[in-house]
Design a protein around this motif. Structure first.
Motif: not given
Length: 442
Positions: A190, A232-234, A236, A258-259, A425, A439-440
């Protein structure tokens, strides 16, 4: 819709990745292998067969550690989860080493250019650590992978309010292949609350603070195929330089699943060829994806909000003989495939071609394949493709603009998994998790 199902199935796997659990291991922190952090280097040299070391709880400030020539399965852990804080002018460096795991630590306010350096070392695992308010220079590298360091994994870490770049893979301008850092993986991390460069460094030009940088600015990066995987990273609440959450300045990298959520910035393929951007969620992120160079694949991504989903600008240099040039240039977008992306409610267009075209940026994108993309708009009418100086009718025939159809029931099922990831998220943001995140699963 087939396109939405493909995105949903691919993205949905984000929900199931799991973070490595430290509790069972850390509860075993008994016995003689507990030492202060500043004694780690000496302890390893005197105990060449030890496989687990526990660092005694406490804060360690201004501590420089270099682990040299350790090539065995070795775990370095804190006495208890989050019990060790590393601060000040501290740096941990791995040199000519391999197979070492380092997890469970908090780095706070690191005032060096790097907190961790992986130098000519392989199969190093950095996971479940917190990097909070670290950095002393906007182009510093909190986790630096350099000098041929390959097959390393950076995962399940939290990078909060960074004041330097986050994870950086160096690309040497040397022709020595031994200095090429290849097949490293950055996943399940994250990156959160990265501030505006100018807010931290008011006298700077506003550049820097990328969460991830893959290579540096030389045109020679085009021939450096480093094959980094970022997934697969966030990302934000990131501002940085407002252009580059991820800055790609090398070739043959894979950025997928990723998000990107609520960022006043974007992602850039700045220098390099044959990179892939696939199955990512880019939600309420101002600049979307900006692309220069040759041979990229951009497919099965979800973009919602922002100025445009995908921007393919004009450039000031062609790709011919690019590796012979010295200096910082924008290279002509060429032979790029953009397909099966879903773009919802952009401020301007779904895909923008040829922006910045002028006498100084005269190399217009060419040989683009743009097809099977879908644009959904609810209250306004935006084009699926906008272009500076070409007929867009060919693109309109190969892509779909479904005006005012955003809420139709046939889209609801296909978008459920995307919305689930975004909700996960949001829960992480509200929970404000730090060390050892997953986080998921919030």
């Amino acid at each position: 819709m087939k396109i939405l199902r493909e995105i949903s199935v691919t993205i949905f796997i984000l929900i199931f990745f799991s973070c490595t659990t430290l509790t069972g291991v850390l509860n075993a922190a008994i016995g003689p292998n507990k030492i202060p952090f500043h004694e780690l280097e000496t302890y390893l040299s005197k105990n060449p067969s030890i496989d687990t070391v526990f660092i005694k709880n406490g804060e360690y400030k201004d501590t420089e550690i270099k682990i040299y020539g350790v090539n065995r399965d070795l775990k370095i852990l804190p006495e208890s989860i989050g019990g060790v804080k590393i601060s000040g002018k501290s740096t941990l460096t791995f040199v000519n080493s391999s197979k070492i795991s380092f997890s469970g630590f908090e780095f706070y306010g690191i005032a060096n250019r790097s907190a961790i350096i992986i130098d000519h070392s392989n199969e190093i695992r950095i996971f479940n650590n917190l990097f909070d308010r670290c950095g002393a220079f906007q182009f510093g590298k909190i986790v630096r992978i350099t000098n041929g360091a390959s097959y390393n994994k950076i995962y399940n870490n939290t990078f909060d309010y960074l004041k330097s770049m986050g994870v950086v893979v160096d690309v040497s301008s040397s022709d020595d292949v031994k200095l090429l850092s290849k097949q490293n993986e950055i996943f399940n991390n994250v990156f959160i609350n990265i501030p505006n460069v100018k807010a931290v460094y008011p006298n700077s030009d506003g550049n820097g603070l990328e969460a991830i940088q893959l290579g540096q600015g030389s045109p020679k990066a085009m021939e450096k195929e480093i094959q980094t995987k970022v997934y697969n990273n966030l990302f934000i609440n990131i501002i940085g330089d407002r252009s580059e959450i991820i800055s790609v300045k090398s070739s043959a990298n894979f950025i997928f699943e990723n998000v990107f959520l609520d960022n006043d910035s974007g992602i850039t393929f700045r220098v390099g060829n044959n990179n892939v951007f696939s199955s990512n969620i880019v939600y309420n992120t101002r600049s979307g994806l900006r692309v220069f160079g040759k041979g990229h694949l951009i497919d099965k991504n979800y973009f919602e909000g922002g100025s445009s989903g995908i921007i393919i600008p004009a450039a000031n240099k062609s790709n011919e003989n690019a590796n012979t040039l010295e200096g910082s240039f924008y290279f002509q977008p060429e032979d790029i495939r953009v397909e099966r992306n879903l773009i919802i409610n952009p401020e301007s267009s779904g895909i923008n071609i040829g922006s910045k075209f002028s006498n100084s940026r005269k190399f217009y994108p060419k040989n683009l394949i743009i097809e099977e993309n879908i644009l959904l708009t609810s209250e306004k009418s935006s084009p699926i493709v906008s272009a500076g100086n070409e007929d867009i009718s060919i693109y309109e025939k190969k892509n779909r603009n479904l005006r005012t159809e955003l809420d139709k029931s046939n889209f609801n099922t296909e978008m459920d998994s995307i919305n689930n990831v975004i909700r996960a998220a949001r829960k992480f943001e509200l929970k404000n998790s730090k060390l050892g995140i997953d986080w998921t699963k919030n």
